[in-house]
Write a protein that holds these residues in place. Structure first.
Motif, mmCIF file in Angstrom:
data_model
loop_
_atom_site.group_PDB
_atom_site.id
_atom_site.type_symbol
_atom_site.label_atom_id
_atom_site.label_comp_id
_atom_site.label_asym_id
_atom_site.label_seq_id
_atom_site.Cartn_x
_atom_site.Cartn_y
_atom_site.Cartn_z
ATOM 1 N N VAL A 90 30.312 24.967 41.304
ATOM 2 C CA VAL A 90 30.184 26.542 41.160
ATOM 3 C C VAL A 90 30.674 27.225 42.184
ATOM 4 O O VAL A 90 31.588 28.285 41.893
ATOM 5 N N PHE A 91 30.508 26.846 43.347
ATOM 6 C CA PHE A 91 30.985 27.711 44.539
ATOM 7 C C PHE A 91 32.516 27.815 44.309
ATOM 8 O O PHE A 91 33.217 28.787 44.572
ATOM 9 N N PHE A 92 33.075 26.637 44.319
ATOM 10 C CA PHE A 92 34.388 26.466 44.214
ATOM 11 C C PHE A 92 35.300 27.023 43.184
ATOM 12 O O PHE A 92 36.468 27.849 43.357
ATOM 13 N N SER A 93 34.601 26.944 42.153
ATOM 14 C CA SER A 93 35.089 27.816 40.798
ATOM 15 C C SER A 93 35.128 29.324 41.094
ATOM 16 O O SER A 93 36.037 30.024 40.620
ATOM 17 N N VAL A 94 33.845 29.744 41.560
ATOM 18 C CA VAL A 94 33.717 31.070 41.712
ATOM 19 C C VAL A 94 34.837 31.811 42.559
ATOM 20 O O VAL A 94 35.543 32.762 42.289
ATOM 21 N N VAL A 95 35.078 31.145 43.715
ATOM 22 C CA VAL A 95 35.852 31.580 44.735
ATOM 23 C C VAL A 95 37.322 31.498 44.316
ATOM 24 O O VAL A 95 38.154 32.553 44.577
ATOM 25 N N PHE A 96 37.744 30.346 43.629
ATOM 26 C CA PHE A 96 39.220 30.235 43.081
ATOM 27 C C PHE A 96 39.297 31.054 41.899
ATOM 28 O O PHE A 96 40.362 31.711 41.885
ATOM 29 N N PHE A 97 38.282 31.734 41.044
ATOM 30 C CA PHE A 97 38.557 32.593 40.098
ATOM 31 C C PHE A 97 38.800 33.845 40.822
ATOM 32 O O PHE A 97 39.715 34.690 40.320
ATOM 33 N N ILE A 98 38.101 34.216 41.579
ATOM 34 C CA ILE A 98 38.246 35.610 42.323
ATOM 35 C C ILE A 98 39.517 35.617 42.956
ATOM 36 O O ILE A 98 40.505 36.561 42.655
ATOM 37 N N PHE A 99 40.017 34.549 43.582
ATOM 38 C CA PHE A 99 41.363 34.416 44.128
ATOM 39 C C PHE A 99 42.496 34.613 43.190
ATOM 40 O O PHE A 99 43.417 35.267 43.398
ATOM 41 N N SER A 100 42.261 33.887 41.969
ATOM 42 C CA SER A 100 43.243 34.042 40.961
ATOM 43 C C SER A 100 43.233 35.042 40.281
ATOM 44 O O SER A 100 44.448 35.453 39.678
ATOM 45 N N PHE A 101 42.345 35.749 39.813
ATOM 46 C CA PHE A 101 42.370 36.739 38.874
ATOM 47 C C PHE A 101 42.121 38.386 39.591
ATOM 48 O O PHE A 101 42.099 39.243 39.011
ATOM 49 N N TYR A 102 41.730 38.214 41.026
ATOM 50 C CA TYR A 102 41.601 39.490 41.722
ATOM 51 C C TYR A 102 42.769 40.696 41.396
ATOM 52 O O TYR A 102 42.654 41.698 40.841
ATOM 53 N N ASN A 103 44.243 40.239 41.370
ATOM 54 C CA ASN A 103 45.272 41.146 41.028
ATOM 55 C C ASN A 103 45.119 41.802 39.674
ATOM 56 O O ASN A 103 45.534 42.692 39.493
ATOM 57 N N LEU A 104 44.301 41.032 38.731
ATOM 58 C CA LEU A 104 44.433 41.593 37.348
ATOM 59 C C LEU A 104 43.286 42.451 37.238
ATOM 60 O O LEU A 104 43.296 43.453 36.289
ATOM 61 N N VAL A 105 42.146 42.532 38.021
ATOM 62 C CA VAL A 105 41.050 43.334 37.740
ATOM 63 C C VAL A 105 41.042 44.530 38.540
ATOM 64 O O VAL A 105 40.378 45.585 38.302
ATOM 65 N N MET A 106 41.726 44.591 39.739
ATOM 66 C CA MET A 106 41.946 45.762 40.605
ATOM 67 C C MET A 106 43.190 46.498 40.120
ATOM 68 O O MET A 106 44.328 46.231 40.046
ATOM 69 N N ILE A 107 42.466 47.793 39.936
ATOM 70 C CA ILE A 107 43.763 48.918 39.485
ATOM 71 C C ILE A 107 44.003 49.558 40.834
ATOM 72 O O ILE A 107 43.624 50.493 41.544
ATOM 73 N N LEU A 108 45.162 49.243 41.258
ATOM 74 C CA LEU A 108 45.970 49.796 42.462
ATOM 75 C C LEU A 108 47.074 50.454 42.081
ATOM 76 O O LEU A 108 48.193 50.188 41.499
ATOM 77 N N ASP A 109 47.115 51.766 42.518
ATOM 78 C CA ASP A 109 48.363 52.900 42.281
ATOM 79 C C ASP A 109 49.376 52.928 43.294
ATOM 80 O O ASP A 109 48.756 53.076 44.388
#
Length: 109
Positions: A90-109
């Motif tokens: 669970v720990f590894f999956s959550v950390v890896f998910f955040i790393f992998s999808f961070y750019n998709l959910v953050m809206i940076l202009d």
């Protein structure tokens, strides 16, 4: 596994589904071109995959590693302590998910 089959076959059978975010800026629709990028990754065309979507390699690696991890965790659970393996997974999956999808959910202009 379906995502890998779909992406691989979509390049041969023209199964592509139109994106709902056609014409939107990449900052608002960061998932545009992921299917085409995944298809290119499966054909080992990494430069084209990055051209379709710059985040595709991280996202693809998440799905691939999670697929492999599910098989490995299943085997490990047969021979070891369930609770320790589950906590690590669970720990590894959550950390890896955040790393992998961070750019998709953050809206940076």
């Amino acid at each position: 596994m379906f995502i890998f089959f779909y992406c691989y076959l979509s390049s041969f059978l023209n199964l592509g589904v139109r994106s709902l975010c056609e014409g939107m800026p990449l900052s608002y629709c960061k998932s545009r071109g992921l299917t085409r990028a995944f298809s290119q990754i499966l054909n080992l065309n990494f430069k084209e995959a990055i051209a379709y979507n710059p985040y595709s390699l991280k996202i693809f690696s998440f799905f691939l590693i999670q697929l492999i991890a599910r098989f490995l965790i299943n085997k490990i659970l047969q021979f070891s302590n369930f609770k320790i393996v589950l906590i690590f997974d669970v720990f590894f999956s959550v950390v890896f998910f955040i790393f992998s999808f961070y750019n998709l959910v953050m809206i940076l202009d």
